[in-house]
Design a protein around this motif. Sequence first.
Motif, short mmCIF file in Angstrom:
data_model
loop_
_atom_site.label_atom_id
_atom_site.label_comp_id
_atom_site.label_asym_id
_atom_site.label_seq_id
_atom_site.Cartn_x
_atom_site.Cartn_y
_atom_site.Cartn_z
N SER A 266 -10.56 -2.89 -5.71
CA SER A 266 -9.91 -3.86 -6.58
C SER A 266 -8.48 -3.41 -6.87
CB SER A 266 -10.69 -4.00 -7.88
OG SER A 266 -10.53 -2.84 -8.67
N LYS A 267 -7.70 -4.39 -7.31
CA LYS A 267 -6.31 -4.11 -7.64
C LYS A 267 -6.21 -3.14 -8.82
CE LYS A 267 -2.17 -6.74 -7.25
NZ LYS A 267 -1.57 -8.05 -7.16
N LYS A 268 -7.17 -3.26 -9.75
CA LYS A 268 -7.19 -2.38 -10.92
C LYS A 268 -7.43 -0.92 -10.49
CE LYS A 268 -9.37 -1.90 -15.42
NZ LYS A 268 -10.41 -2.39 -16.31
N ASN A 269 -8.37 -0.72 -9.58
CA ASN A 269 -8.64 0.63 -9.07
C ASN A 269 -7.44 1.18 -8.31
OD1 ASN A 269 -11.14 1.05 -10.12
ND2 ASN A 269 -12.26 0.63 -8.23
N ALA A 270 -6.79 0.33 -7.53
CA ALA A 270 -5.62 0.77 -6.76
C ALA A 270 -4.49 1.21 -7.70
CB ALA A 270 -5.15 -0.34 -5.83
N LYS A 271 -4.29 0.45 -8.78
CA LYS A 271 -3.25 0.82 -9.76
C LYS A 271 -3.58 2.14 -10.44
CE LYS A 271 -0.45 -2.51 -11.76
NZ LYS A 271 -0.13 -3.47 -12.80
N ALA A 272 -4.84 2.32 -10.82
CA ALA A 272 -5.26 3.56 -11.48
C ALA A 272 -5.12 4.74 -10.53
CB ALA A 272 -6.70 3.43 -11.96
N TYR A 273 -5.46 4.52 -9.26
CA TYR A 273 -5.33 5.56 -8.24
C TYR A 273 -3.88 6.02 -8.12
CZ TYR A 273 -5.27 7.66 -3.57
OH TYR A 273 -5.08 8.50 -2.51
N TRP A 274 -2.96 5.07 -7.98
CA TRP A 274 -1.55 5.43 -7.82
C TRP A 274 -0.95 6.03 -9.09
CZ3 TRP A 274 0.61 6.69 -3.62
CH2 TRP A 274 0.14 6.16 -2.42
N LYS A 275 -1.41 5.56 -10.22
CA LYS A 275 -0.92 6.12 -11.48
C LYS A 275 -1.31 7.60 -11.59
CE LYS A 275 -0.88 5.31 -16.43
NZ LYS A 275 -1.32 4.48 -17.53
N GLU A 276 -2.55 7.90 -11.24
CA GLU A 276 -3.01 9.28 -11.28
C GLU A 276 -2.31 10.12 -10.20
OE1 GLU A 276 -7.33 11.43 -11.84
OE2 GLU A 276 -7.20 9.25 -11.90
N ASN A 277 -2.10 9.53 -9.04
CA ASN A 277 -1.40 10.22 -7.95
C ASN A 277 0.03 10.59 -8.37
OD1 ASN A 277 -0.44 11.19 -5.53
ND2 ASN A 277 -0.37 9.20 -4.54
N ILE A 278 0.74 9.65 -8.96
CA ILE A 278 2.12 9.91 -9.41
C ILE A 278 2.14 10.97 -10.51
CG2 ILE A 278 4.13 8.86 -10.52
CD1 ILE A 278 3.76 8.17 -7.54
N ARG A 279 1.15 10.94 -11.37
CA ARG A 279 1.06 11.96 -12.43
C ARG A 279 0.92 13.35 -11.82
NH1 ARG A 279 -3.08 14.19 -15.72
NH2 ARG A 279 -4.62 12.97 -14.59
N TYR A 280 0.05 13.48 -10.81
CA TYR A 280 -0.11 14.76 -10.12
C TYR A 280 1.20 15.21 -9.48
CZ TYR A 280 -5.24 14.48 -10.41
OH TYR A 280 -6.54 14.42 -10.83
N VAL A 281 1.87 14.29 -8.81
CA VAL A 281 3.13 14.62 -8.14
C VAL A 281 4.17 15.10 -9.15
CG1 VAL A 281 5.07 13.64 -6.86
CG2 VAL A 281 2.74 13.12 -6.15
N LEU A 282 4.29 14.41 -10.26
CA LEU A 282 5.28 14.80 -11.27
C LEU A 282 4.97 16.17 -11.88
CD1 LEU A 282 5.94 11.40 -13.06
CD2 LEU A 282 7.42 12.61 -11.44
N ILE A 283 3.70 16.44 -12.12
CA ILE A 283 3.31 17.74 -12.67
C ILE A 283 3.61 18.85 -11.67
CG2 ILE A 283 1.32 19.17 -13.32
CD1 ILE A 283 0.12 16.59 -14.58
#
Length: 84
Positions: free
Chosen positions: A2-19
Amino acid sequence: MSKKNAKAYWKENIRYVLILLSIWFVASYGLGIIFKDALNNIKIGGFKLGFWFAQQGAIYVFVVLIFVYVRLMNKLDKKYGYDE
């Protein structure tokens, strides 16, 4: 997926990258440049620690962070059902 899962996935991915990039920034710029003088009082293998971080330490930290990122992404892929 779902689009909601995809958004949550990328949000968490970007958080990891920034950290992880923040950690690398601190290791390379902070320890190699800003705190160089304080770290130069410590010697490793005959070299000043500030010099070592500027020349080698940041590279080692970056390589370790690559492996950490791979591990985090494998867990994230499994969590959101993107694993093979």
